[in-house]
Design an enzyme around this catalytic site. Structure first.
Site, PDB file in Angstrom:
ATOM      1  N   LYS A 184     -28.736  13.439  28.278  1.00 32.22           N
ATOM      2  CA  LYS A 184     -27.446  13.703  27.645  1.00 32.22           C
ATOM      3  C   LYS A 184     -27.506  15.115  27.057  1.00 32.22           C
ATOM      4  O   LYS A 184     -28.395  15.422  26.270  1.00 32.22           O
ATOM      5  CB  LYS A 184     -27.240  12.683  26.525  1.00 32.22           C
ATOM      6  N   ASP A 210     -32.881  -1.215  31.915  1.00 36.95           N
ATOM      7  CA  ASP A 210     -32.728  -1.033  30.471  1.00 36.95           C
ATOM      8  C   ASP A 210     -33.230  -2.292  29.771  1.00 36.95           C
ATOM      9  O   ASP A 210     -33.373  -3.338  30.413  1.00 36.95           O
ATOM     10  CB  ASP A 210     -31.253  -0.768  30.118  1.00 36.95           C
TER      11      ASP A 210
HETATM   12  C1  R5P Z   1     -30.297   1.391  23.440  1.00 38.54           C
HETATM   13  O1  R5P Z   1     -31.178   1.962  22.821  1.00 38.54           O
HETATM   14  C2  R5P Z   1     -30.606   0.196  24.274  1.00 38.54           C
HETATM   15  O2  R5P Z   1     -31.743   0.414  25.067  1.00 38.54           O
HETATM   16  C3  R5P Z   1     -29.443  -0.169  25.172  1.00 38.54           C
HETATM   17  O3  R5P Z   1     -29.203   0.895  26.076  1.00 38.54           O
HETATM   18  C4  R5P Z   1     -28.205  -0.419  24.388  1.00 38.54           C
HETATM   19  O4  R5P Z   1     -28.481  -1.276  23.306  1.00 38.54           O
HETATM   20  C5  R5P Z   1     -27.129  -1.046  25.240  1.00 38.54           C
HETATM   21  O5  R5P Z   1     -25.999  -1.291  24.461  1.00 38.54           O
HETATM   22  P1  R5P Z   1     -24.560  -1.328  25.094  1.00 38.54           P
HETATM   23  O6  R5P Z   1     -24.590  -2.291  26.244  1.00 38.54           O
HETATM   24  O7  R5P Z   1     -23.697  -1.808  23.960  1.00 38.54           O
HETATM   25  O8  R5P Z   1     -24.194   0.052  25.529  1.00 38.54           O
END
Ligand code: R5P
Length: 284
Positions: A184, A210
């Protein structure tokens, strides 16, 4: 060893007991009319190494875990291992603003009171485990995710940010394919550019990995950027599919080509089982 399944994790607990070829007992959990938790284990004693498997999210599941620990202790368990597939409050792992609690640490302190060992899965920050006084292990879902996607034509594994780059590396290395993370860059006060740090996505089948999907916002943005960078297809595999509100429908309605998560939380896309990886950690 005896595996006890709490009401939030019964299917995973059964899977783990079957991997370990050990006895499985399901806790009898109901709600009192006022909503409070009543739980029971139908045994005279539990004089064995006891493994309790239960998510601590949402809050009522945390309460059930605490009550099950008490039962195991009362029924004379030789040792108590807690397996917490999805650990609630893991993201509030520090005081971001004065006056806030260190929620993840509070959870460790109360959960650890009667436990001899705690096993988590892809905890948001592994350092959180330092707040436990007993033995701990964070099981990585990367092996289960890589096994699931083997021979499925993935060319590139990508994490949505640099913080999760290690996860992309782990899955990518296991699959024997390229890996990278999204970067980013702030262009101005109002403009942010998100793009792959190094990889060329053109014509590639990309898998985003993730630790969790909550609102889905992170994955929707990552998918958009990867498609703009020329990816042929973009699928996502997360460990914990929290999917708050209508996140799963939002993701399904987007141009993502596949949505998968592990069975730490059960839902319609929790196709990847971490039972084998947890069983391996329990045998250690
Ligand atoms: C962030 O640090 C986590 O690894 C996830 O990317 C995040 O919690 C995802 O959240 P959301 O689905 O609300 O974007």
């Amino acid at each position: 060893m005896i595996v006890i399944g709490g009401s939030a994790s019964t299917n995973l607990a059964k899977g783990i007991a079957s991997e370990l070829e050990c006895e499985y007992i399901e806790a009898v959990t109901v709600r009192f009319p006022d909503g409070e938790c009543y739980t029971r284990i139908d045994r005279e004693t539990l004089e064995d190494d006891i493994v309790i498997i239960q998510n601590t999210y949402p809050d009522w599941n945390l309460v059930e875990m605490l009550l099950l620990e008490d039962v195991a202790k009362r029924l004379k368990a030789k040792s108590i291992t807690l397996v917490i597939p999805y650990f609630g409050y893991a993201r509030q792992d520090r005081v971001f603003k004065n006056g806030e609690p260190e929620s993840a640490k509070v959870m460790c302190e109360i959960l650890g009171l009667k436990a001899d060992r705690v096993i988590t899965v892809d905890l948001h920050k592994e350092d959180t485990l330092q707040a436990f006084k007993c033995k701990t292990k964070d099981v990585k879902a990367a092996e289960a995710i890589a096994d699931y996607f083997r021979e499925k034509g993935i060319d590139l594994v990508m994490s949505p940010d640099i913080g999760a780059a290690g996860r992309a590396k782990d899955v990518g290395t296991r699959l024997g394919v390229e890996y990278d993370h999204l970067n980013k860059t702030r262009l101005s006060g109002t403009e942010v550019q998100i793009k792959p740090a190094n990889a060329d996505c053109r014509g590639k089948n990309v898998l985003i990995v993730d630790d969790m999907i909550a609102t889905g916002g992170t994955i929707i943005a990552a998918n958009q950027q990867l498609k703009e960078a020329g990816a042929k297809s973009v699928s996502v595999a997360c460990t914990h599919g929290v999917f708050v509100n209508n996140a799963i429908q939002r993701l399904m309605g987007s141009s993502l080509d596949g949505i998968f998560c592990c069975n730490t939380l059960e839902n319609e896309v929790s196709k990847i089982s971490v039972a084998k990886s947890i069983a391996k950690a329990l045998r250690e």
